[in-house]
Design a protein around this motif. Structure first.
Motif, PDB file in Angstrom:
ATOM      1  N   TYR A   1       0.838  -1.212   0.000  1.00 47.97           N
ATOM      2  CA  TYR A   1       0.000   0.000   0.000  1.00 47.97           C
ATOM      3  C   TYR A   1       0.871   1.260   0.000  1.00 47.97           C
ATOM      4  O   TYR A   1       0.640   2.187  -0.779  1.00 47.97           O
ATOM      5  N   GLY A   2       1.887   1.290   0.848  1.00 50.62           N
ATOM      6  CA  GLY A   2       2.760   2.457   0.938  1.00 50.62           C
ATOM      7  C   GLY A   2       3.488   2.740  -0.363  1.00 50.62           C
ATOM      8  O   GLY A   2       3.641   3.902  -0.765  1.00 50.62           O
ATOM      9  N   ARG A   3       3.943   1.678  -1.045  1.00 44.60           N
ATOM     10  CA  ARG A   3       4.634   1.878  -2.317  1.00 44.60           C
ATOM     11  C   ARG A   3       3.704   2.486  -3.372  1.00 44.60           C
ATOM     12  O   ARG A   3       4.115   3.358  -4.141  1.00 44.60           O
ATOM     13  N   ILE A   4       2.466   2.011  -3.395  1.00 44.79           N
ATOM     14  CA  ILE A   4       1.520   2.543  -4.381  1.00 44.79           C
ATOM     15  C   ILE A   4       1.231   4.015  -4.098  1.00 44.79           C
ATOM     16  O   ILE A   4       1.266   4.846  -5.010  1.00 44.79           O
ATOM     17  N   ILE A   5       0.949   4.344  -2.844  1.00 42.32           N
ATOM     18  CA  ILE A   5       0.670   5.738  -2.481  1.00 42.32           C
ATOM     19  C   ILE A   5       1.888   6.611  -2.779  1.00 42.32           C
ATOM     20  O   ILE A   5       1.773   7.791  -3.124  1.00 42.32           O
ATOM     21  N   GLY A   6       3.073   6.011  -2.673  1.00 42.58           N
ATOM     22  CA  GLY A   6       4.305   6.740  -2.971  1.00 42.58           C
ATOM     23  C   GLY A   6       4.591   6.862  -4.459  1.00 42.58           C
ATOM     24  O   GLY A   6       5.589   7.479  -4.853  1.00 42.58           O
ATOM     25  N   GLY A   7       3.751   6.283  -5.302  1.00 42.59           N
ATOM     26  CA  GLY A   7       3.900   6.438  -6.754  1.00 42.59           C
ATOM     27  C   GLY A   7       4.520   5.252  -7.463  1.00 42.59           C
ATOM     28  O   GLY A   7       4.757   5.303  -8.672  1.00 42.59           O
ATOM     29  N   GLU A   8       4.772   4.155  -6.733  1.00 44.58           N
ATOM     30  CA  GLU A   8       5.385   2.970  -7.341  1.00 44.58           C
ATOM     31  C   GLU A   8       4.307   1.907  -7.579  1.00 44.58           C
ATOM     32  O   GLU A   8       3.903   1.205  -6.657  1.00 44.58           O
ATOM     33  N   TYR A   9       3.845   1.819  -8.820  1.00 49.69           N
ATOM     34  CA  TYR A   9       2.772   0.872  -9.134  1.00 49.69           C
ATOM     35  C   TYR A   9       2.759   0.575 -10.628  1.00 49.69           C
ATOM     36  O   TYR A   9       3.305   1.339 -11.433  1.00 49.69           O
ATOM     37  N   PRO A  10       2.171  -0.568 -11.038  1.00 47.81           N
ATOM     38  CA  PRO A  10       2.081  -0.892 -12.468  1.00 47.81           C
ATOM     39  C   PRO A  10       1.206   0.109 -13.205  1.00 47.81           C
ATOM     40  O   PRO A  10       0.206   0.602 -12.664  1.00 47.81           O
ATOM     41  N   GLN A  11       1.597   0.415 -14.438  1.00 51.90           N
ATOM     42  CA  GLN A  11       0.898   1.411 -15.236  1.00 51.90           C
ATOM     43  C   GLN A  11      -0.121   0.756 -16.174  1.00 51.90           C
ATOM     44  O   GLN A  11       0.114  -0.322 -16.719  1.00 51.90           O
TER      45      GLN A  11
END
Length: 355
Positions: free
Chosen positions: A269-279
């Motif tokens: 969750y933290g990584r996604i909120i931080g902008g690290e997620y599949p496009q």
């Protein structure tokens, strides 16, 4: 305007639904999305018949949220769509019913239905979590692929590709229900990305389990129930747990809360909120083989770490055999995924060559 909408929530530009989909859910979806054309046919059929019937039913019997009716819910939905960076804003209907429930219906143009029993249970931010959960279902296309799987099951049975005897059919239905339960965990993750507060998500599950008396409940004790459930009892209890879950479309509230808490604690969750997620732009490049392998590994890790008495007995009884089977499942899943990827590449090549 409610505090939930006036608060600023971080948007996630270009985010793919793969970011919030549970590995077992994501593997199935990536594979099914590769069957180009089948989902289009299902959507068209649904739009012509049953989906139109359902929409007319709720149009006549419920209240559609907009800028003048249930405005707070409408604004939450629009803002959740902004957070998940989508132009898709499903219609939302409120229906008078004491049942604590919400659902997403439709394949061509999904719409959300929320019962008043659920609205009366939740505060504004908790409602936002539920709306984000349902929007996640709509964006992942769960209605499309649930219907697709049911059609594939019928076709397989018709052509004799699978046995349709009592136990075989029961196992197939159980597998389908297992995937549906995993899709609910995906929806919870989407809801958390929309509300961006794990405590809010936890409160929703606590309320659906124990009602509005949050002062009588404790988050850590609530989560501890999941660990106790996992390890309590003997072989009989392990079997009973399986039977209790077998035909459930949703995981139990305590177990859902625990799964979402693990997702947060792992850092996903933290990584996604931080902008690290599949496009979303890379969705066509997603490897079915990799997704199947990840899903198989997730189940194997869960098996290895389980304190359930039935699983523990099986593991202790034949650790090497279990590991062999687990590796075999992973290999088979990866092989199936590779075959799908190969078929997809060949289909694309033939299309480009005009065959």
């Amino acid at each position: 305007m409610t505090d939930s909408v006036s608060r600023t929530y971080r948007s996630l530009p270009g985010i793919s639904t793969r970011a919030w989909e549970h590995p077992a859910d994501r593997a199935a979806l990536v594979a099914l999305r590769s069957l180009k054309g089948f989902d289009t046919v299902l959507k068209a059929i649904s739009a012509l018949l049953r989906e139109r019937q359902h929409r007319l039913l709720f149009l006549a019997s419920g209240v559609r949220a907009d800028d003048r009716q249930f405005r707070d819910l409408h604004e939450m939905l629009v803002d959740c769509a902004r957070v998940l960076d989508t132009d898709t804003v499903p219609e939302l209907y409120v229906v008078q019913s004491p049942t604590v429930n919400a659902l997403t219906i439709g394949m061509d143009k999904p719409f959300i239905v929320i019962n008043t029993g659920l609205l009366e249970l939740l505060d504004d931010e908790e409602k936002r979590f539920v709306i984000g959960h349902e929007l996640g279902h709509a964006l992942s296309g769960h209605a499309v692929y649930r219907t697709m799987l049911m059609h594939l099951m019928r076709l397989a049975g018709t052509f004799g590709l699978i046995p349709i005897g009592g136990w075989a059919l029961r196992a197939l239905v159980a597998a389908l229900m297992e995937w549906q339960r995993k899709s609910e965990l995906s929806g919870d993750r989407a809801g958390l990305l929309c509300v961006q507060d794990p405590d809010v998500a936890m409160r929703v599950h606590m309320k659906t389990a124990g009602g509005t008396r949050l002062g009588e409940m404790d988050t850590q004790r609530f989560l501890a129930q999941a660990a106790e459930y996992e390890r309590t009892g003997d072989l009989r209890d392990g079997v009973l747990k399986l039977l209790n879950l077998e035909l459930q479309s949703h995981p139990f509230s305590v177990l859902r809360a625990a799964d979402l808490n693990r997702w947060v604690e792992r850092g996903d969750y933290g990584r996604i909120i931080g902008g690290e997620y599949p496009q979303r732009a890379d969705d066509d490049k997603a490897s079915t083989a990799d997704e199947f392998k990840t899903a198989a590994r997730t189940y194997k890790d869960g098996f290895d770490a389980s304190a359930d008495p039935l699983i523990t007995t099986l593991r202790d009884f034949g650790a090497s055999a279990v590991n062999t089977v687990g590796q075999g499942v992973t290999d088979v899943a990866t092989g199936v995924g590779r075959k799908i990827d190969e078929w997809r590449r060949n289909s694309a090549r033939k299309y480009d060559e005009g065959e």
